[in-house]
Design a protein around this motif. Structure first.
Motif, PDB file in Angstrom:
ATOM      1  N   LEU A  86      88.835  43.788  27.988  1.00  0.00           N
ATOM      2  CA  LEU A  86      88.123  44.145  26.765  1.00  0.00           C
ATOM      3  C   LEU A  86      87.182  45.300  27.074  1.00  0.00           C
ATOM      4  N   SER A  87      87.180  46.323  26.212  1.00  0.00           N
ATOM      5  CA  SER A  87      86.272  47.463  26.363  1.00  0.00           C
ATOM      6  C   SER A  87      85.561  47.709  25.044  1.00  0.00           C
ATOM      7  N   ILE A  88      84.240  47.786  25.100  1.00  0.00           N
ATOM      8  CA  ILE A  88      83.421  48.020  23.913  1.00  0.00           C
ATOM      9  C   ILE A  88      82.675  49.339  24.123  1.00  0.00           C
ATOM     10  N   HIS A  89      83.130  50.381  23.439  1.00  0.00           N
ATOM     11  CA  HIS A  89      82.532  51.715  23.552  1.00  0.00           C
ATOM     12  C   HIS A  89      81.501  51.894  22.439  1.00  0.00           C
ATOM     13  N   PHE A  90      80.399  52.569  22.757  1.00  0.00           N
ATOM     14  CA  PHE A  90      79.418  52.914  21.726  1.00  0.00           C
ATOM     15  C   PHE A  90      78.918  54.331  21.972  1.00  0.00           C
ATOM     16  N   LYS A  91      78.698  55.074  20.867  1.00  0.00           N
ATOM     17  CA  LYS A  91      78.283  56.476  20.990  1.00  0.00           C
ATOM     18  C   LYS A  91      76.776  56.649  20.887  1.00  0.00           C
ATOM     19  N   GLN A  92      76.081  55.566  20.519  1.00  0.00           N
ATOM     20  CA  GLN A  92      74.627  55.621  20.404  1.00  0.00           C
ATOM     21  C   GLN A  92      74.108  54.192  20.430  1.00  0.00           C
ATOM     22  N   SER A  93      72.889  54.014  20.949  1.00  0.00           N
ATOM     23  CA  SER A  93      72.298  52.678  20.952  1.00  0.00           C
ATOM     24  C   SER A  93      70.787  52.767  20.858  1.00  0.00           C
ATOM     25  N   ILE A  94      70.203  51.717  20.321  1.00  0.00           N
ATOM     26  CA  ILE A  94      68.746  51.590  20.210  1.00  0.00           C
ATOM     27  C   ILE A  94      68.383  50.215  20.746  1.00  0.00           C
ATOM     28  N   LEU A  95      67.471  50.173  21.705  1.00  0.00           N
ATOM     29  CA  LEU A  95      67.051  48.893  22.276  1.00  0.00           C
ATOM     30  C   LEU A  95      66.108  48.187  21.324  1.00  0.00           C
ATOM     31  N   ASN A  96      66.367  46.924  21.030  1.00  0.00           N
ATOM     32  CA  ASN A  96      65.484  46.125  20.173  1.00  0.00           C
ATOM     33  C   ASN A  96      64.491  45.325  20.995  1.00  0.00           C
ATOM     34  N   SER A  97      64.949  44.813  22.150  1.00  0.00           N
ATOM     35  CA  SER A  97      64.033  44.000  22.967  1.00  0.00           C
ATOM     36  C   SER A  97      64.538  43.906  24.400  1.00  0.00           C
ATOM     37  N   GLY A 106      67.103  40.281  33.698  1.00  0.00           N
ATOM     38  CA  GLY A 106      66.393  40.727  32.511  1.00  0.00           C
ATOM     39  C   GLY A 106      67.332  40.619  31.331  1.00  0.00           C
ATOM     40  N   TYR A 107      66.804  40.232  30.193  1.00  0.00           N
ATOM     41  CA  TYR A 107      67.604  40.044  28.990  1.00  0.00           C
ATOM     42  C   TYR A 107      67.320  41.161  27.999  1.00  0.00           C
ATOM     43  N   PHE A 108      68.374  41.809  27.502  1.00  0.00           N
ATOM     44  CA  PHE A 108      68.191  42.904  26.549  1.00  0.00           C
ATOM     45  C   PHE A 108      68.946  42.624  25.264  1.00  0.00           C
ATOM     46  N   ALA A 109      68.472  43.229  24.183  1.00  0.00           N
ATOM     47  CA  ALA A 109      69.162  43.200  22.900  1.00  0.00           C
ATOM     48  C   ALA A 109      69.130  44.610  22.331  1.00  0.00           C
ATOM     49  N   ALA A 110      70.261  45.063  21.809  1.00  0.00           N
ATOM     50  CA  ALA A 110      70.363  46.439  21.324  1.00  0.00           C
ATOM     51  C   ALA A 110      71.236  46.491  20.080  1.00  0.00           C
ATOM     52  N   GLN A 111      71.004  47.534  19.292  1.00  0.00           N
ATOM     53  CA  GLN A 111      71.883  47.834  18.168  1.00  0.00           C
ATOM     54  C   GLN A 111      72.785  48.983  18.607  1.00  0.00           C
ATOM     55  N   LEU A 112      74.086  48.832  18.395  1.00  0.00           N
ATOM     56  CA  LEU A 112      75.060  49.834  18.814  1.00  0.00           C
ATOM     57  C   LEU A 112      75.607  50.572  17.598  1.00  0.00           C
ATOM     58  N   LYS A 113      75.813  51.884  17.757  1.00  0.00           N
ATOM     59  CA  LYS A 113      76.349  52.701  16.659  1.00  0.00           C
ATOM     60  C   LYS A 113      77.679  53.309  17.099  1.00  0.00           C
ATOM     61  N   GLU A 114      78.544  53.550  16.129  1.00  0.00           N
ATOM     62  CA  GLU A 114      79.866  54.144  16.359  1.00  0.00           C
ATOM     63  C   GLU A 114      80.598  53.380  17.457  1.00  0.00           C
ATOM     64  N   VAL A 115      80.854  52.107  17.169  1.00  0.00           N
ATOM     65  CA  VAL A 115      81.438  51.196  18.143  1.00  0.00           C
ATOM     66  C   VAL A 115      82.954  51.140  17.994  1.00  0.00           C
ATOM     67  N   THR A 116      83.636  51.163  19.135  1.00  0.00           N
ATOM     68  CA  THR A 116      85.081  50.969  19.190  1.00  0.00           C
ATOM     69  C   THR A 116      85.357  49.837  20.162  1.00  0.00           C
ATOM     70  N   ILE A 117      86.126  48.849  19.723  1.00  0.00           N
ATOM     71  CA  ILE A 117      86.517  47.743  20.580  1.00  0.00           C
ATOM     72  C   ILE A 117      88.019  47.851  20.818  1.00  0.00           C
ATOM     73  N   ASN A 118      88.401  48.102  22.065  1.00  0.00           N
ATOM     74  CA  ASN A 118      89.832  48.277  22.417  1.00  0.00           C
ATOM     75  C   ASN A 118      90.560  49.186  21.413  1.00  0.00           C
ATOM     76  N   GLN A 119      90.073  50.350  21.165  1.00  0.00           N
ATOM     77  CA  GLN A 119      90.685  51.372  20.297  1.00  0.00           C
ATOM     78  C   GLN A 119      90.440  51.175  18.798  1.00  0.00           C
ATOM     79  N   LEU A 120      89.835  50.063  18.380  1.00  0.00           N
ATOM     80  CA  LEU A 120      89.634  49.811  16.950  1.00  0.00           C
ATOM     81  C   LEU A 120      88.189  50.135  16.568  1.00  0.00           C
ATOM     82  N   GLN A 121      88.021  51.080  15.619  1.00  0.00           N
ATOM     83  CA  GLN A 121      86.703  51.511  15.171  1.00  0.00           C
ATOM     84  C   GLN A 121      86.040  50.412  14.341  1.00  0.00           C
ATOM     85  N   MET A 122      84.786  50.058  14.700  1.00  0.00           N
ATOM     86  CA  MET A 122      84.067  48.995  14.004  1.00  0.00           C
ATOM     87  C   MET A 122      83.093  49.537  12.950  1.00  0.00           C
ATOM     88  N   ASN A 123      82.305  50.546  13.319  1.00  0.00           N
ATOM     89  CA  ASN A 123      81.291  51.061  12.379  1.00  0.00           C
ATOM     90  C   ASN A 123      81.112  52.551  12.542  1.00  0.00           C
TER      91      ASN A 123
END
Length: 134
Positions: A91-102, A117-134
């Motif tokens: 599984l590959s999750i690509h993102f073109k931009q991200s913003i850290l929330n915590s 360390g535990y992180f949470a982020a919002q991802l933009k322009e995400v592709t999961i295994n070749q399929l565009q999500m947002n």
């Protein structure tokens, strides 16, 4: 009949601040969620949000700390999930931009030092295994 290979061998985060600055991190754990976000009265405003969270295995370096602090940068990357005895990620999750929330780390007196360390982020322009999500 062979059972499917479901044992995760490793989780890698390849993080890019920009086209010249990149570092690979090993994660102990990774989650993502995809949700629709729009006002019910106006579906034309519809968007898909992708949130990610995870736990890194090592003490954060300077680049990771810059990501945590949302320093200027594109902060793109990819998370690869590798299954046991597989050379290519399952599984590959690509993102073109991200913003850290915590980001959080916890320390306990009189116990072994846990560097996770535990992180949470919002991802933009995400592709999961070749399929565009947002």
């Amino acid at each position: 009949m062979m059972s499917p290979n479901t044992v995760i061998d490793r989780i890698e985060l390849l993080l890019n601040k920009d086209e010249h600055t990149q570092h690979q991190y090993l994660l102990q754990q990774f989650d993502y969620s995809i949700s629709a976000a729009y006002p019910i009265a106006d579906e034309s405003e519809k968007r898909i949000d992708v949130h990610a969270s995870g736990c890194n295995r090592e003490e954060p370096d300077e680049l990771f700390l810059e990501w945590i602090a949302n320093h200027p940068g594109t902060w793109s990357g990819v998370v690869h999930i590798f299954f046991k005895n597989e050379k290519a990620p399952g599984l590959s999750i690509h993102f073109k931009q991200s913003i850290l929330n915590s980001y959080s780390q916890s320390f306990t007196e009189n116990s072994g030092y846990q560097q996770n360390g535990y992180f949470a982020a919002q991802l933009k322009e995400v592709t999961i295994n070749q399929l565009q999500m947002n």
